[in-house]
Design an enzyme around this catalytic site. Sequence first.
Site, PDB file in Angstrom:
ATOM      1  NE  ARG A  93     -31.221   0.107   6.197  1.00  0.00           N
ATOM      2  CZ  ARG A  93     -31.510   0.190   7.498  1.00  0.00           C
ATOM      3  NH1 ARG A  93     -32.643  -0.304   7.975  1.00  0.00           N
ATOM      4  NH2 ARG A  93     -30.673   0.773   8.336  1.00  0.00           N
TER       5      ARG A  93
ATOM      6  CE  LYS B 216     -30.615   4.902   8.310  1.00  0.00           C
ATOM      7  NZ  LYS B 216     -31.912   4.913   9.005  1.00  0.00           N
TER       8      LYS B 216
ATOM      9  CD  GLU C 196     -40.401   4.771   8.192  1.00  0.00           C
ATOM     10  OE1 GLU C 196     -39.677   4.295   9.073  1.00  0.00           O
ATOM     11  OE2 GLU C 196     -40.059   4.842   7.004  1.00  0.00           O
TER      12      GLU C 196
HETATM   13  C1  LIG Z   1     -32.809   4.250   9.827  1.00  0.00           C
HETATM   14  C2  LIG Z   1     -34.301   4.334   9.797  1.00  0.00           C
HETATM   15  C3  LIG Z   1     -35.107   3.462  10.571  1.00  0.00           C
HETATM   16  C4  LIG Z   1     -34.540   2.475  11.554  1.00  0.00           C
HETATM   17  O1  LIG Z   1     -33.822   1.452  10.951  1.00  0.00           O
HETATM   18  P1  LIG Z   1     -32.822   0.542  11.794  1.00  0.00           P
HETATM   19  O2  LIG Z   1     -32.206  -0.336  10.773  1.00  0.00           O
HETATM   20  O3  LIG Z   1     -33.645  -0.216  12.779  1.00  0.00           O
HETATM   21  O4  LIG Z   1     -31.864   1.464  12.468  1.00  0.00           O
HETATM   22  C5  LIG Z   1     -36.481   3.557  10.417  1.00  0.00           C
HETATM   23  N1  LIG Z   1     -37.044   4.467   9.596  1.00  0.00           N
HETATM   24  C6  LIG Z   1     -36.301   5.326   8.873  1.00  0.00           C
HETATM   25  C7  LIG Z   1     -36.983   6.302   7.985  1.00  0.00           C
HETATM   26  C8  LIG Z   1     -34.917   5.283   8.938  1.00  0.00           C
HETATM   27  O5  LIG Z   1     -34.194   6.148   8.213  1.00  0.00           O
END
Ligand SMILES: *Cc1c(COP(=O)(O)O)cnc(C)c1O
Length: 339
Positions: A82, A184, A220
């Site tokens: 990722r 991210k 989300e």
């Molecule tokens: C980090 C993050 C998540 C959660 O991801 P995980 O891999 O489960 O920790 C969900 N949404 C956003 C916007 C994020 O930055």
Amino acid sequence: MEKQNIDWSSLGFSYRETGVSYVSDFKNGAWDEGRLTDNHTVTLSECAGVFHYSQSCFEGLKAYTTEDGRTVTFRPDLNAQRMMDSASRLEMPPFPADRFVDAVKQVVKANESFVPPYGSGATLYIRPVMFASGPVIGVKPADEYQFRILTTPVGPYFKGGAKPISLKVPEFDRAAPHGTGHIKAGLNYAMSLHPIVVAHNEGFAENLYLDSRTRTYVEETGGANIIFIKDNTFVTVASDTILPSITRRSLEYVAEKYLGMKVEERPVPFTELTDFEEAGLCGTAAVISPVGRIVRDGQEILFPSGMEKMGPKIQKLYDTLTGIQMGRIEAPEGWIYEI
Ligand SMILES: *Cc1c(COP(=O)(O)O)cnc(C)c1O
């Protein structure tokens, strides 16, 4: 392994300078061999690209002590991939996935005394971060970058059990179609700070964003994916403007293979929320936070699971995934990396 003399149960979810970090620099077109360092500060040009054009991305994962005393991390290969995807979208040089996993192992090994003991509820949070360190003034990708992994012990996300939270559907959007919602990047968080402060001031824990094109589908929150339960079905959002949460992807597998649930990953219209029995947010930090209530323009949706405790299906999912992470339940092949 002799542990640090820390009152693990008193830890919150906050930064505390810890042992050593991993650092690698990208210069002259290549990443250097990388090293561990006890220097937890970074000195940069005032013209470094990260300060002006926000070329930065990060990851988050954890190291745990299992029931039988091993130190492990959970699916770091997925964080590695990722972060490569995030870097590519931001025209940053991806840090190779195999080197990422090796660096995570190195830094956890070196900080093993900071990995909280089994049963403490605490974990070692691992934060890889990459940023443009080279100077840029005209708008273009920088020539130099730094990749670091810092670690910090954190307490249980919810002290005294997970109480269901309330979400607000804000007037703000999080991610544009074809934008950066699926990576991210720090920039996604910078623009979410104002909406979150507004939501907190109104007594909500988080914002639940809608798709910005039609504002009819659920996306989300600022930092977690959302999951729903209806009968024996586990429903999650399919959208190319949300971050592909590793926790959510793992829960989908757990729901189907361990709990015999039906799994649906599909667009979820906001109007469908009243059909669901339970809801939760999922991410590395809290694993699952139960959601009891969602409010949009003063209109309230209350899930039947209520505001007192996790609903029964979400509780089962939580117990199974944390059981796998802590070594109490057998993990699927390749999920647990031993340090
Ligand atoms: C980090 C993050 C998540 C959660 O991801 P995980 O891999 O489960 O920790 C969900 N949404 C956003 C916007 C994020 O930055």
